[in-house]
Design a protein around this motif. Structure first.
Motif, short mmCIF file in Angstrom:
data_model
loop_
_atom_site.label_atom_id
_atom_site.label_comp_id
_atom_site.label_asym_id
_atom_site.label_seq_id
_atom_site.Cartn_x
_atom_site.Cartn_y
_atom_site.Cartn_z
N ASN A 1 -9.09 -3.94 5.65
CA ASN A 1 -10.19 -3.08 6.09
C ASN A 1 -9.63 -1.78 6.65
N ILE A 2 -9.21 -0.89 5.74
CA ILE A 2 -8.71 0.41 6.16
C ILE A 2 -9.89 1.38 6.25
N PRO A 3 -10.11 2.04 7.38
CA PRO A 3 -11.22 2.98 7.48
C PRO A 3 -11.04 4.16 6.52
N ARG A 4 -12.15 4.69 6.05
CA ARG A 4 -12.10 5.85 5.15
C ARG A 4 -11.57 7.08 5.86
N ALA A 5 -11.68 7.09 7.20
CA ALA A 5 -11.14 8.22 7.94
C ALA A 5 -9.63 8.30 7.81
N ILE A 6 -8.98 7.17 7.54
CA ILE A 6 -7.52 7.16 7.38
C ILE A 6 -7.15 7.50 5.94
N ILE A 7 -7.76 6.84 4.98
CA ILE A 7 -7.44 7.09 3.57
C ILE A 7 -8.62 6.65 2.71
N GLU A 8 -8.87 7.42 1.66
CA GLU A 8 -9.93 7.08 0.73
C GLU A 8 -9.48 5.96 -0.20
N LYS A 9 -10.46 5.25 -0.75
CA LYS A 9 -10.15 4.11 -1.62
C LYS A 9 -9.41 4.57 -2.87
N GLU A 10 -9.82 5.70 -3.44
CA GLU A 10 -9.16 6.20 -4.65
C GLU A 10 -7.69 6.51 -4.40
N THR A 11 -7.43 7.16 -3.27
CA THR A 11 -6.04 7.49 -2.94
C THR A 11 -5.22 6.23 -2.70
N LEU A 12 -5.80 5.24 -2.03
CA LEU A 12 -5.08 4.00 -1.76
C LEU A 12 -4.76 3.26 -3.06
N GLU A 13 -5.72 3.21 -3.98
CA GLU A 13 -5.47 2.51 -5.25
C GLU A 13 -4.36 3.20 -6.04
N LYS A 14 -4.37 4.52 -6.07
CA LYS A 14 -3.32 5.24 -6.80
C LYS A 14 -1.97 5.05 -6.13
N LEU A 15 -1.96 5.01 -4.80
CA LEU A 15 -0.71 4.81 -4.09
C LEU A 15 -0.16 3.41 -4.32
N LEU A 16 -1.03 2.42 -4.35
CA LEU A 16 -0.58 1.05 -4.61
C LEU A 16 -0.08 0.90 -6.04
N ALA A 17 -0.68 1.66 -6.98
CA ALA A 17 -0.20 1.59 -8.36
C ALA A 17 1.20 2.14 -8.51
N LEU A 18 1.58 3.08 -7.65
CA LEU A 18 2.93 3.67 -7.71
C LEU A 18 3.96 2.88 -6.92
N THR A 19 3.50 1.89 -6.13
CA THR A 19 4.39 1.11 -5.28
C THR A 19 4.54 -0.30 -5.84
N PRO A 20 5.75 -0.82 -5.96
CA PRO A 20 5.92 -2.20 -6.42
C PRO A 20 5.15 -3.18 -5.52
N ARG A 21 4.60 -4.23 -6.15
CA ARG A 21 3.75 -5.17 -5.42
C ARG A 21 4.52 -5.86 -4.29
N GLU A 22 5.79 -6.10 -4.48
CA GLU A 22 6.55 -6.79 -3.44
C GLU A 22 6.78 -5.92 -2.21
N GLU A 23 6.52 -4.60 -2.32
CA GLU A 23 6.70 -3.70 -1.18
C GLU A 23 5.40 -3.38 -0.46
N TRP A 24 4.29 -3.99 -0.88
CA TRP A 24 3.01 -3.69 -0.24
C TRP A 24 3.00 -4.15 1.22
N GLU A 25 3.47 -5.35 1.45
CA GLU A 25 3.40 -5.89 2.81
C GLU A 25 4.42 -5.25 3.73
N ASP A 26 5.60 -4.94 3.21
CA ASP A 26 6.64 -4.31 4.01
C ASP A 26 7.15 -3.07 3.27
N PRO A 27 6.39 -1.97 3.29
CA PRO A 27 6.77 -0.79 2.50
C PRO A 27 8.02 -0.12 3.05
#
Length: 378
Positions: free
Chosen positions: A132-158
């Motif tokens: 539950n990340i507030p939109r004031a911190i980051i938009e959903k579109e930006t978060l999805e694009k950022l997660l697509a550029l980051t390996p899945r194993e680094e999501w929890e501990d980037p």
């Protein structure tokens, strides 16, 4: 889930059965009405009045009617309206079953895609700060694009100091249920630290950046040439670092270490092997004196006067004299020994070259002046 797929397949199949069977029945009734009955139930013309066949075709029509009367009568007795409707419904059932099987496979593929989406959503829900990340911190579109550029194993501990790591710090500090309240200056700082969707590189750009970074770690650089809109990469790679990455004297460049550059510099009079100091000075002086008077003759303030060539000659000789004087001072103070022979005083070879440079420069300027005087100037 299989029951849902079955119900949807049955619904689509029934819809296809009703639409296709109706069309086939109407087509069959129209065809049989033309062939098996004397009166046509469908109008084939554009007008509403009776259609009278032309007189010249009456005989041919009578012959065809007589020839087909017996077969048509037999078919009329064998096939009634019920048989016609059953014929159409049979074709409709076969076609509906075929479409139902195709639709079932499409629904199965869509369900597999939804399973993947549900699985990804479940993976996100396992990570606390992404839930539950507030939109004031980051938009959903930006978060999805950022997660697509980051390996899945680094999501929890980037990786530390990365964009996703920054989002994690803000999400764990601020948001619903958090004790810390964000102040306005903190919000401005957060917007400066984070990026917009257009600022994030695409996967292709990120792969190219990683490739160039890997080359840089090996002391290599992608060779590019300047163009109208920036740098144009040629696809070539240049090795510009030596075996020791931090040794400045091992840096390799195309100008200094390229094959053409080495041959060009080696053939200059200053570096060419086998020449004496006076030969080097004479060749260098003649080359420079020859072209020095050109700018003064063509671009000087007296370029449109008869004295232009003479003024150019005097200016060229003055420059040759100034350069020769500077060379003599350099040889007397620094004392370079590049052209010295065994037993000579320090800088003897260099001073000899400078003396002959003055003679060659005056001779080159005089030769150019003679050509301009004889053949005329533009």
């Amino acid at each position: 889930r299989s029951r849902i797929f079955f119900d949807r397949s049955c619904t689509v199949a029934m819809h296809g059965f009703l639409s296709v069977s109706t069309a086939l029945v109407l087509a069959g009734v129209w065809a049989c009405s033309l062939l098996l009955t004397d009166e046509n139930a469908f109008t084939t013309g554009l007008g509403h009045g009776p259609q009278v066949p032309p007189a010249h075709s009456a005989g041919a029509a009578a012959q065809v009617s007589a020839g087909l009367s017996q077969p048509l009568a037999t078919a009329r007795e064998a096939l009634g309206m019920k048989g016609l409707v059953g014929f159409g419904m049979g074709f409709g059932v076969l076609l509906a079953l075929t479409r139902g099987s195709q639709t079932r496979s499409q629904v199965s593929r869509k369900a597999e895609g939804s399973d993947i989406a549900v699985k990804e959503k479940a993976d996100l829900s396992k990570i606390a700060y992404l839930e539950n990340i507030p939109r004031a911190i980051i938009e959903k579109e930006t978060l999805e694009k950022l997660l697509a550029l980051t390996p899945r194993e680094e999501w929890e501990d980037p990786e530390e100091d990365g964009y996703l790591w920054t989002i994690k710090q803000y999400a764990e500090t601020y948001g619903p249920g958090k004790a810390t309240k964000m102040q306005w200056w903190e919000y401005i700082r957060m917007r400066i630290d984070l990026v917009e969707p257009d600022d994030l590189p695409s996967p292709e750009m990120l792969a190219e950046y990683n490739r160039l970074e890997s080359l840089a770690m090996d002391g290599k650089r992608a060779f590019a040439v300047p163009g109208p809109a920036g740098w144009w990469y040629t696809g070539a790679v240049v090795q510009w670092k030596g075996k020791e990455p931090f040794a400045g004297d091992q840096v390799l460049t195309l100008t200094e270490n390229g094959g053409f550059s080495k041959q060009f510099l080696a053939n200059l009079a200053f570096y060419r092997e086998g020449l004496k100091p006076w030969q080097r000075g004479l060749e260098i002086g003649m080359a420079h004196g020859y072209f020095l008077i050109g700018p003064f003759v063509s671009l000087g303030p007296l370029r449109n006067t008869p004295e232009a060539a003479t003024v150019g000659l005097l200016c060229g000789c003055a420059i040759v004299g100034l350069v020769s004087l500077g060379g003599l001072i350099f040889g007397s103070t620094i004392k370079p020994t590049r052209f010295d022979k065994e037993g000579d005083k320090p800088a003897a070879g260099f001073i000899e070259m400078i003396n002959w440079h003055a003679i060659g420069g005056l001779g080159g300027a005089g030769f150019a002046h003679a050509l301009i005087t004889v053949f005329g100037s533009a």
